[in-house]
Design an enzyme around this catalytic site. Sequence first.
Site, PDB file in Angstrom:
ATOM      1  N   HIS A   1       0.823  -1.219   0.000  1.00  0.00           N
ATOM      2  CA  HIS A   1       0.000   0.000   0.000  1.00  0.00           C
ATOM      3  C   HIS A   1       0.854   1.266   0.000  1.00  0.00           C
ATOM      4  O   HIS A   1       0.475   2.288   0.577  1.00  0.00           O
ATOM      5  CB  HIS A   1      -0.961   0.008   1.189  1.00  0.00           C
TER       6      HIS A   1
ATOM      7  N   ASN B   1     -10.192  -3.179   1.810  1.00  0.00           N
ATOM      8  CA  ASN B   1      -9.876  -3.106   0.383  1.00  0.00           C
ATOM      9  C   ASN B   1     -11.125  -2.762  -0.406  1.00  0.00           C
ATOM     10  O   ASN B   1     -12.232  -2.708   0.138  1.00  0.00           O
ATOM     11  CB  ASN B   1      -9.312  -4.441  -0.122  1.00  0.00           C
TER      12      ASN B   1
ATOM     13  N   TYR C   1      -0.116  -4.891  11.691  1.00  0.00           N
ATOM     14  CA  TYR C   1      -0.278  -3.513  11.243  1.00  0.00           C
ATOM     15  C   TYR C   1       0.348  -2.515  12.218  1.00  0.00           C
ATOM     16  O   TYR C   1       1.094  -1.624  11.819  1.00  0.00           O
ATOM     17  CB  TYR C   1      -1.762  -3.195  11.018  1.00  0.00           C
TER      18      TYR C   1
END
Length: 528
Positions: A63, A141, A351
């Site tokens: 990303h 997404n 994350y």
Amino acid sequence: MDDNKNGTVEDKNTLTNRQGHPITDNQNLRTVGNRGPTVLENYDFLEKITHFDRERIPERVVHARGAGAHGYFEAYGKAGDEPISKYTRAKLFQEAGKRTPVFVRFSTVIHGIHSPETLRDPRGFAVKFYTEDGNWDLVGNNLKVFFIRDAMKFPDLVHAFKPDPVTNIQSVERIFDFISNTPEATNMITYLFSPWGIPANYRQMQGSGVNTYKWVNDKGEAVLVKYHFEPLQGIKNLTQAEADEIQAKNFNHATQDLYEAIERGEYPEWEMCVQIMSDDDHPELDFDPLDPTKIWPVDQFPFLPIGKMVLNKNPENYFAEVEQAAFGTGVLVDGLDFSDDKLLQGRTFSYSDTQRYRVGANYLQLPVNAPKKHVATNLEGGQMLYKVDRKQRHINYEPSTLGGLDEANQQAKDYEPYVEGKVVRQKIDRTNDFKQPGERYRMMEDWEREDLISNLVAALSQCDKRIVDKMVEYFTKADEDYGRRVREGVEKAGTRGGTSRLSGPMGEPDAGKAVKQAEQQGHKADPY
């Protein structure tokens, strides 16, 4: 060659970790039962994912290419016809008309920060809600499914899609080598190689939380939930030919489109919807509801509108806001909770870990990441610390008699799921990898199927025949016509039969075969 403790022969091709321990199961996390929560003593996974999080510096591992904007979320106060309090006590949803500030980052996944926005690639759709209870990050997404169902495979998936470590060129053969050994990816590949794999821009694409979460109400009762954002501008996708034409002139088209629309005052809007399911394993379904490679059928679990999101302000500085924006799937507020989705549980660790590495230990003090409310912690030091998160500077521990911070009062009953079972490394029972891609294929319009087959044929004709045979087997299991058309297309194009050749991003099909632009409206655009 050496004999390991299990009596099997180990040689130079045996997979190990960095400690030299042979890896006997590289497919599954350790969980309580084959669909239960993961356990912390997942040493091989933690070593694998923490190294993966640190593979690139300082650019995002995935990303990297992104655009963003500020706006707000306005709640409806209901989930369909029911008061939303029936399902969740999260404060941002309770009152009709209540507005919560948001920051949204859109992105492509695999390539670098200056890569074209026309590549066939999933698009990231990450929303940071600055709620009165602190931040909530919904990191998803544009597509509603994913390639894998177990976080153990995430680094392998990204490695296969990233450029070859020797040539630094993305290889279709590497991609399909992994996919052909990952049957649960058939659903995602059917989406990705159709026009849905190239959204026309960020304003006209859907968003999805992908993973299954939970909502918890005031009684401590929980339901399973999936999140969806539906663009009120309508949905628009590109065929490969249209994407090629745009890329020849402008590889920043989606960023430019978003920025200029907001500057003109044409603020993009999405309706936020949820699907709700009781919190059990639903034996009546032919798939596991926690499986992120599957879609919950809307005839059984309809989309329930819960609010509207509007983006009305562009960033003042790209690096400070878009590049340094940091999201994490573990960032939840009261009334929201995790499910036992194995991919979600792995993402929840990964994350936040990668943000601490990429931006720094104090990344949450940056304005774009900081909550718009009181913050008081006992955290100390770390890279780029510029303020102390408490008034009593001398007491950085708890409990204290000398005036430190106190724990908050519990406002409502915790959700307390009952968990029992052996800690194992196993697949879930109901995989059913081919039914939904077959249904998706049959739901497509003729021009969408043509584009899908054209793109797959162009890619697979560059792959080893053994890989092609596996993929044709998967497509045939999904739908006989699907598999036949791919097989016939590859036979006509000819395959390499095992020689080594690399290709461009996701293959480059014949532009003359693309027949129509995908522009559709609302839920009609996506039968799921």
